[in-house]
Enzyme design. Structure first.
Site, mmCIF file in Angstrom:
data_model
loop_
_atom_site.group_PDB
_atom_site.id
_atom_site.type_symbol
_atom_site.label_atom_id
_atom_site.label_comp_id
_atom_site.label_asym_id
_atom_site.label_seq_id
_atom_site.Cartn_x
_atom_site.Cartn_y
_atom_site.Cartn_z
ATOM 1 N N ARG A 50 0.832 -1.215 0.000
ATOM 2 C CA ARG A 50 0.000 0.000 0.000
ATOM 3 C C ARG A 50 0.865 1.263 0.000
ATOM 4 O O ARG A 50 0.532 2.255 -0.659
ATOM 5 C CB ARG A 50 -0.943 -0.008 1.204
ATOM 6 C CG ARG A 50 -1.916 1.153 1.196
ATOM 7 C CD ARG A 50 -2.953 1.027 2.288
ATOM 8 N NE ARG A 50 -2.385 1.220 3.619
ATOM 9 C CZ ARG A 50 -3.067 1.110 4.752
ATOM 10 N NH1 ARG A 50 -4.347 0.795 4.731
ATOM 11 N NH2 ARG A 50 -2.487 1.290 5.916
ATOM 12 N N LYS A 149 -2.452 7.207 1.331
ATOM 13 C CA LYS A 149 -2.149 7.490 2.736
ATOM 14 C C LYS A 149 -1.050 8.543 2.741
ATOM 15 O O LYS A 149 0.130 8.243 2.887
ATOM 16 C CB LYS A 149 -1.738 6.201 3.455
ATOM 17 C CG LYS A 149 -2.016 6.242 4.938
ATOM 18 C CD LYS A 149 -1.977 4.867 5.550
ATOM 19 C CE LYS A 149 -1.859 4.930 7.057
ATOM 20 N NZ LYS A 149 -2.929 5.617 7.758
HETATM 21 N N1 PXG Z 1 -8.923 5.320 7.378
HETATM 22 C C1 PXG Z 1 -7.963 6.233 7.564
HETATM 23 C C2 PXG Z 1 -8.174 7.619 7.099
HETATM 24 C C3 PXG Z 1 -6.763 5.863 8.202
HETATM 25 O O1 PXG Z 1 -5.792 6.760 8.375
HETATM 26 C C4 PXG Z 1 -7.638 3.619 8.443
HETATM 27 C C5 PXG Z 1 -8.786 4.048 7.787
HETATM 28 C C6 PXG Z 1 -7.523 2.175 8.847
HETATM 29 O O2 PXG Z 1 -6.592 1.503 8.000
HETATM 30 P P1 PXG Z 1 -5.669 0.317 8.508
HETATM 31 O O3 PXG Z 1 -4.852 -0.047 7.327
HETATM 32 O O4 PXG Z 1 -4.823 0.856 9.637
HETATM 33 O O5 PXG Z 1 -6.564 -0.763 8.949
HETATM 34 C C7 PXG Z 1 -6.601 4.534 8.654
HETATM 35 C C8 PXG Z 1 -5.354 4.117 9.353
HETATM 36 C C9 PXG Z 1 -2.862 7.196 14.059
HETATM 37 C C10 PXG Z 1 -3.034 6.051 13.137
HETATM 38 O O6 PXG Z 1 -1.714 7.421 14.482
HETATM 39 C C11 PXG Z 1 -3.919 6.109 12.103
HETATM 40 C C12 PXG Z 1 -4.056 5.017 11.246
HETATM 41 C C13 PXG Z 1 -3.325 3.904 11.441
HETATM 42 C C14 PXG Z 1 -2.427 3.863 12.501
HETATM 43 C C15 PXG Z 1 -2.288 4.941 13.367
HETATM 44 O O7 PXG Z 1 -3.842 7.869 14.357
HETATM 45 N N2 PXG Z 1 -4.923 5.135 10.233
#
Ligand code: PXG
Length: 290
Positions: A50, A149
């Site tokens: 990703r 991301k």
């Molecule tokens: N939507 C958004 C906008 C994200 O940033 C997810 C969904 C979930 O995706 P994953 O691949 O993690 O299942 C994310 C992921 C933080 C932090 O520090 C944010 C994420 C992941 C890890 C830490 O707030 N976002």
């Protein structure tokens, strides 16, 4: 703490980027948040894939292969003696001039931080979250596509501020058509009449790694899964609701915009899926210490 920066593991105090780095000046770069569980980096290959897709979408060439990046992540965990925790992987456009043209940045920077993680309090998993829908709309897919991301998280931060103002821990963002997109750092799932529902990626959601894992678990368990466009109405009448993300894992939601979801307690399908997810974290991913 030792931090990986541009091919070297250095002390935290030495891990620095230039004030002319376009990651800082313009939010020009991409990142990943990855978990380690029980001596394994969970779904590392999927996260790295990703990351490279995000970089490709912004025409950023990462100066390492995907296999080299995987090894660098594992090495950074080892250097810090970590078997459980969190990796923040960042690729910035690199040092350039005070102008936004990325062609002025000859060398992207790769930063890998391996640390422990601050989790949600256990109470939220037992009792479920109360959340709200916020006025900030998810980015249009033809602007900074939510699938990327990127280091540009201001839209999510604005939504998070709206959640803070409402005294809740997460916020639902709708897309410009009014369909549910996702939360500020989590994907959204509903359970309705025995089916698991989650917005399609085209509604403006990140291709969540946890989302994908939960869908895989559901399919294995014979639970029907669909990805229809979902409105706030669908949320309000759901039997169960939960959010998925690397940091949150799976967290139940019991109230949205003042409406009680189901019977106001984390539901049985959420519980079964969480158990299946936890089992995956024991066996999935690259081993850290052999
Ligand atoms: N939507 C958004 C906008 C994200 O940033 C997810 C969904 C979930 O995706 P994953 O691949 O993690 O299942 C994310 C992921 C933080 C932090 O520090 C944010 C994420 C992941 C890890 C830490 O707030 N976002």
């Amino acid at each position: 703490m030792k931090v990986w920066i541009d091919g070297q593991l250095v002390e935290e105090s030495e891990a620095k980027v230039s004030v002319f780095d376009h990651g800082l000046l313009y939010g020009d770069g991409v990142f990943e948040g990855i978990r380690m569980y029980h001596n394994r980096v969970f779904r590392l290959r999927e996260h790295i894939e990703r990351l490279y897709w995000s970089a490709k979408a912004i025409l950023l060439e990462i100066p390492m292969t995907q296999d080299e990046m995987i090894r660098a992540c594992v090495e950074t965990c080892r250097a810090n003696g970590l078997r459980d925790g969190y990796i923040r992987l960042i690729v910035t456009r690199g040092k350039g001039t005070l102008g936004l043209d990325p062609r002025r940045c000859p060398k992207p920077s790769v930063i890998i931080i391996a640390a422990t993680i601050q989790l949600y309090p256990e109470k939220y998993y037992q009792e479920g979250l109360t959340i709200v829908t916020v006025p900030t709309t998810r980015n249009l897919v033809n602007s900074v596509n939510p699938a990327i991301k990127s280091l540009n998280y201001l839209n999510n931060i604005l939504a998070r501020i709206e959640a803070n103002n409402a005294n809740v821990e997460e916020a639902i963002l709708l897309n410009s058509e009014g369909f549910v997109a996702e939360c500020t750092g989590d994907n959204v799932f509903l359970v309705h009449k025995g089916r698991l529902l989650t917005p399609p990626l085209s509604a403006g959601a990140l291709y969540g790694i946890t989302r994908g894992t939960v869908i895989d678990c559901a399919r294995e368990m014979g639970i029907p899964v669909a990805e229809p466009n979902l409105t706030r109405y669908d949320v309000y009448i759901a039997d169960e609701m939960f959010l998925t993300g690397t940091a949150a894992e799976m967290v139940p939601v019991v109230k949205v915009d003042g409406r009680v979801i189901g019977d106001g307690r984390p539901g049985p399908m959420t519980g079964r899926l969480l158990q299946a997810f936890r089992e995956r974290t024991r066996v999935d991913g690259e081993v850290i210490f052999e």
